[in-house]
Scaffold this motif. Structure first.
Motif, PDB file in Angstrom:
ATOM      1  N   UNK A   1     -31.502  26.464  24.632  1.00 39.69           N
ATOM      2  CA  UNK A   1     -31.952  26.210  23.267  1.00 39.69           C
ATOM      3  C   UNK A   1     -31.070  25.146  22.631  1.00 39.69           C
ATOM      4  N   UNK A   2     -31.655  24.007  22.288  1.00 42.61           N
ATOM      5  CA  UNK A   2     -30.922  22.945  21.620  1.00 42.61           C
ATOM      6  C   UNK A   2     -30.799  23.243  20.133  1.00 42.61           C
ATOM      7  N   UNK A   3     -29.950  22.497  19.443  1.00 39.82           N
ATOM      8  CA  UNK A   3     -29.805  22.677  17.999  1.00 39.82           C
ATOM      9  C   UNK A   3     -31.120  22.385  17.289  1.00 39.82           C
ATOM     10  N   UNK A   4     -31.883  21.436  17.798  1.00 39.87           N
ATOM     11  CA  UNK A   4     -33.186  21.121  17.214  1.00 39.87           C
ATOM     12  C   UNK A   4     -34.162  22.274  17.399  1.00 39.87           C
ATOM     13  N   UNK A   5     -34.148  22.903  18.580  1.00 39.84           N
ATOM     14  CA  UNK A   5     -35.028  24.048  18.819  1.00 39.84           C
ATOM     15  C   UNK A   5     -34.647  25.218  17.932  1.00 39.84           C
ATOM     16  N   UNK A   6     -33.351  25.422  17.706  1.00 37.57           N
ATOM     17  CA  UNK A   6     -32.900  26.509  16.838  1.00 37.57           C
ATOM     18  C   UNK A   6     -33.379  26.287  15.405  1.00 37.57           C
TER      19      UNK A   6
ATOM     20  N   UNK B   1     -37.112  27.201  14.798  1.00 38.23           N
ATOM     21  CA  UNK B   1     -37.423  28.621  14.647  1.00 38.23           C
ATOM     22  C   UNK B   1     -36.643  29.272  13.509  1.00 38.23           C
ATOM     23  N   UNK B   2     -35.983  28.467  12.661  1.00 40.26           N
ATOM     24  CA  UNK B   2     -35.193  28.990  11.536  1.00 40.26           C
ATOM     25  C   UNK B   2     -34.135  29.983  12.007  1.00 40.26           C
ATOM     26  N   UNK B   3     -33.477  29.674  13.119  1.00 36.91           N
ATOM     27  CA  UNK B   3     -32.446  30.558  13.659  1.00 36.91           C
ATOM     28  C   UNK B   3     -31.168  30.385  12.859  1.00 36.91           C
ATOM     29  N   UNK B   4     -30.688  31.467  12.250  1.00 43.95           N
ATOM     30  CA  UNK B   4     -29.463  31.434  11.454  1.00 43.95           C
ATOM     31  C   UNK B   4     -28.362  32.281  12.069  1.00 43.95           C
ATOM     32  N   UNK B   5     -28.725  33.382  12.747  1.00 49.73           N
ATOM     33  CA  UNK B   5     -27.763  34.276  13.377  1.00 49.73           C
ATOM     34  C   UNK B   5     -28.094  34.403  14.858  1.00 49.73           C
TER      35      UNK B   5
ATOM     36  N   UNK C   1     -22.576  24.718  13.209  1.00 48.56           N
ATOM     37  CA  UNK C   1     -22.240  23.583  14.082  1.00 48.56           C
ATOM     38  C   UNK C   1     -22.564  23.851  15.549  1.00 48.56           C
ATOM     39  N   UNK C   2     -23.651  24.561  15.795  1.00 49.66           N
ATOM     40  CA  UNK C   2     -24.023  24.896  17.172  1.00 49.66           C
ATOM     41  C   UNK C   2     -24.715  23.705  17.833  1.00 49.66           C
ATOM     42  N   UNK C   3     -24.245  23.346  19.014  1.00 51.16           N
ATOM     43  CA  UNK C   3     -24.887  22.289  19.789  1.00 51.16           C
ATOM     44  C   UNK C   3     -25.989  22.845  20.687  1.00 51.16           C
ATOM     45  N   UNK C   4     -25.810  24.076  21.154  1.00 48.68           N
ATOM     46  CA  UNK C   4     -26.814  24.664  22.021  1.00 48.68           C
ATOM     47  C   UNK C   4     -26.446  26.069  22.432  1.00 48.68           C
ATOM     48  N   UNK C   5     -27.447  26.803  22.908  1.00 46.03           N
ATOM     49  CA  UNK C   5     -27.254  28.167  23.405  1.00 46.03           C
ATOM     50  C   UNK C   5     -27.975  28.281  24.740  1.00 46.03           C
TER      51      UNK C   5
END
Length: 768
Positions: free
Chosen positions: A60-65, A68-72, A133-137
């Motif tokens: 999951x890239x920062x753009x993909x997060x 989907x409105x991913x906050x946590x 500041x997440x770059x990816x998961x």
């Protein structure tokens, strides 16, 4: 037709498409695909193209997060097939492909490893966090025991964040406001000290009003929360081949959401209210709870200090990860899930972690690629228990007991891939040797008695230190055989064969082994007559997987089939008002999973994923089945249920071939993002639709059913022509799906947490 059924059909088609042969699918869409960069992952502890890594990975890239409105961290379940996040009170419990845990005890831990920037985060009371500041998961599916160690039987979640940079000074910030007065402010600053040293400062503040109302307190709104954190980073290039990254983070959470439960009710079980339900003391409404005289709460205070050293040794790259974590949690849990004021548990927790890892990775470009490492880990978790509603005044606690376990682990591992036929045939073999040890485990006797009465045979001193407060009983003195049992040596191997028909395609078959460490049940059986500590063996899993991956310009596609042989599951049992942990089950899990990303054009990106998981307890001896005492005769009720207000009991049944806990058979998602130029800037429209089929929350896998449900997230964002600011509107759960997010069970009552209603709001962001 109900929407849930329509969603299931749609996701079923998506799943079949994702599992179709890659060359056929690529031929259909290849002409329309546009250029895109290769997806790089670190699932094998080194940077590689995802197509070359023989592990099922949701990347999951920062753009993909943002789409989907991913906050946590828990929000990533919306876009990761076969991944669930559950909360038991404040305990954060991930499950991947049916591998998870509902165990809550000192020294217990989870089955899914969470790593942030390479550092292991073991505490289930502080594992869900805001993403800044997440770059990816990367979500790695299946046992990761060779490369990531103990307690990764289900998989691992790898979170990577930005590092300070000497490229220039910069600042990014964003603020949002939404329904229920939810407000959040986040900022990230980068400051260059010299051409070799840079600082990073980031922080976030988030608050909101609760959406629940308490019928026991004039329908007062409850659930207000306030969370904040700050992280300081310094990166220094000491030489051309050595760099150091130092980080300190402090965070505070005041959020009772996971502890606020209504009374459970469904057609199969009936009503979960104590005493069969006294009118006015319970509610089953989705937006309401009934509290007793003491409000529920969950608060945590976290400090983390980390140091990362990277060095180019010429023949290999070295990375050192040094970490200290200190997490203090205080919570109050209503175990009857009503306003009847029967039993409220105070549960402070102190968690301290030290870890050190040395990692060596080979240089790219040779036929032999390898990763080797040494790992040391020490974790002390201390639980202090109180009765919160038995004091003479509001907020007064009576000390009930407690327990503590210090765990140490030493490990060495080596994993290597050899290119047998250049660019075509590869073989991977690896193994990890680990020694785990439970050290200094103890429990505090009930109500802090300095001695215990064993079966009415008189007072017996069980190694209690006279100067130790609260009747502290050390397991090494009280039951030496239990302490000796908890010393364990394990080898977790891994074997893979991979074939590349083309430069863009991989086919692989793998075998991996994993385990979840042994437990001394200091929080349960040690403290109950006949005072014999349950020696809970490690869970073990043998996993087999076959899969394929395909990646071309604009298209990423992968699918896998898997089979797990899962033994000695660690299970919580509640009997006669007490809890214990035992090895009680073995399981068989198999299934199919697929996912794809496709760029129809530079302006339109599409992603989808689906997973089918057939998870069954093959044997489950003495399975916990919750039963209402009122279902039995009055004589039984008086003999077994009345003391301490207990109105529910657990009876054991031997079960075979029943569904596993918290494991929906089908999960999937569809996401899309479309961009176009408006007013000189870029308008981006994005959305993510996720679906879960039905499953059971109950530990036996046959109770407390949740039906299938879907959630939909939408976002519209306009970015200015100079890319320095943006405005956005968002909505979460816009279909207003109401489903159970948890079922909480004890001998005093059965409770349930409900999903949050639809939320929406606006956001602004700047960067310069």
């Amino acid at each position: 037709m109900r929407f849930g059924r329509t969603s299931a059909s749609v996701f079923g088609l998506v799943g079949l498409a994702a599992l179709a042969p890659a060359p056929v699918f690529a031929q259909q869409v290849g002409e329309a695909a546009s250029d895109s960069s290769v997806i790089i992952v670190t699932a094998q502890r080194r940077s590689e193209a995802q197509v070359d890594v023989p592990i099922t990975i949701t990347s999951l890239s920062s753009e993909a997060l943002a789409t989907a409105n991913v906050a946590q961290l828990s929000d990533i379940g919306k876009m990761t097939p076969a991944l669930r996040f559950d909360f038991s009170g404040g305990f954060f419990q991930p499950t991947i492909r049916g591998i998870g845990t509902a165990v809550i005890t000192s020294g217990g831990g989870g089955n899914v490893g969470i790593y942030v920037d390479g550092f292991y985060s073991p505490n289930p009371l502080a594992a869900d966090f805001d993403l800044i500041s997440v770059e990816g998961i990367q979500v790695l599916k299946g046992p990761q025991g060779t490369l990531f160690g103990r307690n990764t039987t289900g998989g691992a979640i790898l979170v990577s964040t930005r590092e300070p940079s000497t490229a220039g000074n910069s600042f990014e910030g964003r603020a949002r406001y939404g329904r229920y007065n939810e407000a959040a402010v986040e900022g990230l600053a980068n400051y260059v000290i010299s051409d070799r040293v840079a600082l990073g400062i980031e922080g976030q503040y988030r608050r909101g009003d609760g959406w629940l109302h308490d019928i026991s307190n004039n329908d007062k709104r409850v659930g207000d929360y306030e969370n904040w954190s700050v992280r300081l980073s310094m990166k220094a290039e000491l030489t051309d081949s050595v760099e150091v990254l130092l980080r300190y983070k402090h965070g505070q959470v005041d959020d009772p959401s996971s502890t606020l439960a209504a009374t459970f009710e469904n057609d199969e079980f009936g009503l979960g209210a104590p005493f069969g339900g006294i009118p006015g003391t319970f509610t089953t409404a989705k937006n309401k709870i009934a509290s007793g005289s003491v409000p529920e709460f969950f608060r945590s205070n976290t400090d983390v200090l980390q140091g990362t050293i990277k060095a180019d040794l010429g023949f290999a790259d070295l990375t050192s990860y040094s970490q200290y974590r200190n997490e203090k949690v205080n919570s109050s849990l209503d175990l009857d899930y009503s306003g009847a004021d029967i039993f409220q548990l105070g549960l402070p927790n102190n968690n301290e972690t030290w870890s050190q890892e040395i990692l060596l990775t080979s240089k790219p470009g040779t036929r032999l690629q390898w990763t080797a490492g040494l790992f040391y880990f020490q974790n002390k978790d201390q639980y202090i228990t109180f009765i919160d509603n038995a004091g003479s005044g509001p907020g007064e606690r009576i000390r009930f007991g407690g327990s503590s376990t210090t765990v140490k682990s030493y490990a060495a591992f080596l994993d290597a891939t050899y290119e047998i036929v250049p660019d075509r045939l590869f073989v991977t073999a690896g193994a990890r040797y680990a020694r785990d040890k439970v050290d200094d485990a103890y429990f505090n006797t009930r109500f802090l008695a300095p001695f215990l009465d064993l079966n009415g045979n008189g007072i017996f001193d069980m190694g209690t230190e006279p100067e130790a407060p609260g009747g502290r009983v050390y397991i090494s003195e009280f039951q030496p055989e239990a302490a000796e049992f908890a010393k364990d040596d394990r080898i977790t191997p891994r074997f893979v064969i991979r074939y590349k028909p083309t430069d863009r395609t991989s086919i692989y078959a793998s075998y991996t082994k994993g385990y979840k460490a042994a437990i001394i049940d200091v929080g349960g059986s040690c403290q109950n007559a006949p005072f014999e500590c349950a020696q809970v063996k490690p869970e073990t899993i043998n996993a087999y997987e076959v899969g394929f991956k395909y990646e071309s310009a604009g298209l990423s596609l992968e699918g896998a089939g898997f089979y797990y042989d899962y033994k000695d599951l660690q299970i919580s049992l509640f009997e006669a008002g007490t809890a214990s942990i035992v090895n009680a089950a073995k399981s068989e899990i198999y299934g199919l999973e697929g996912q794809l990303r496709y760029n129809f054009s530079p302006a339109f990106q599409f992603s989808a994923g689906a997973s089918w998981v057939h998870a069954r307890y093959k044997e489950f001896n003495n399975a916990p089945i919750y039963t209402r005492c009122s279902d039995f005769g009055q004589d039984f009720f008086n003999a077994n249920c009345a003391p301490n207000g207990v109105t529910f009991l657990v009876i054991g049944q031997d079960l075979e071939n029943v569904t596993m806990q918290r494991t929906p058979e089908f999960t999937g998602f569809v996401g899309a993002r479309y961009t176009t130029e408006i007013g000189g800037g870029e308008l981006a429209l994005s959305g993510n639709l996720s679906y879960s089929s039905s499953f059971f929350f109950g530990p036996s896998g046959i109770q407390f059913r949740q039906g299938g449900y879907e959630t939909l997230s939408l976002r519209a964002q306009w970015t200015a022509p100079d890319d320095r600011w943006y405005i956005a509107a968002y909505g979460d759960n816009v279909t207003d799906s109401r489903y159970r997010t948890a079922v909480q069970y004890s001998n005093f009552g059965i409770g349930t947490n409900w999903s949050k209603p639809v939320t929406f709001g606006g956001e602004v962001g700047v960067k310069f």
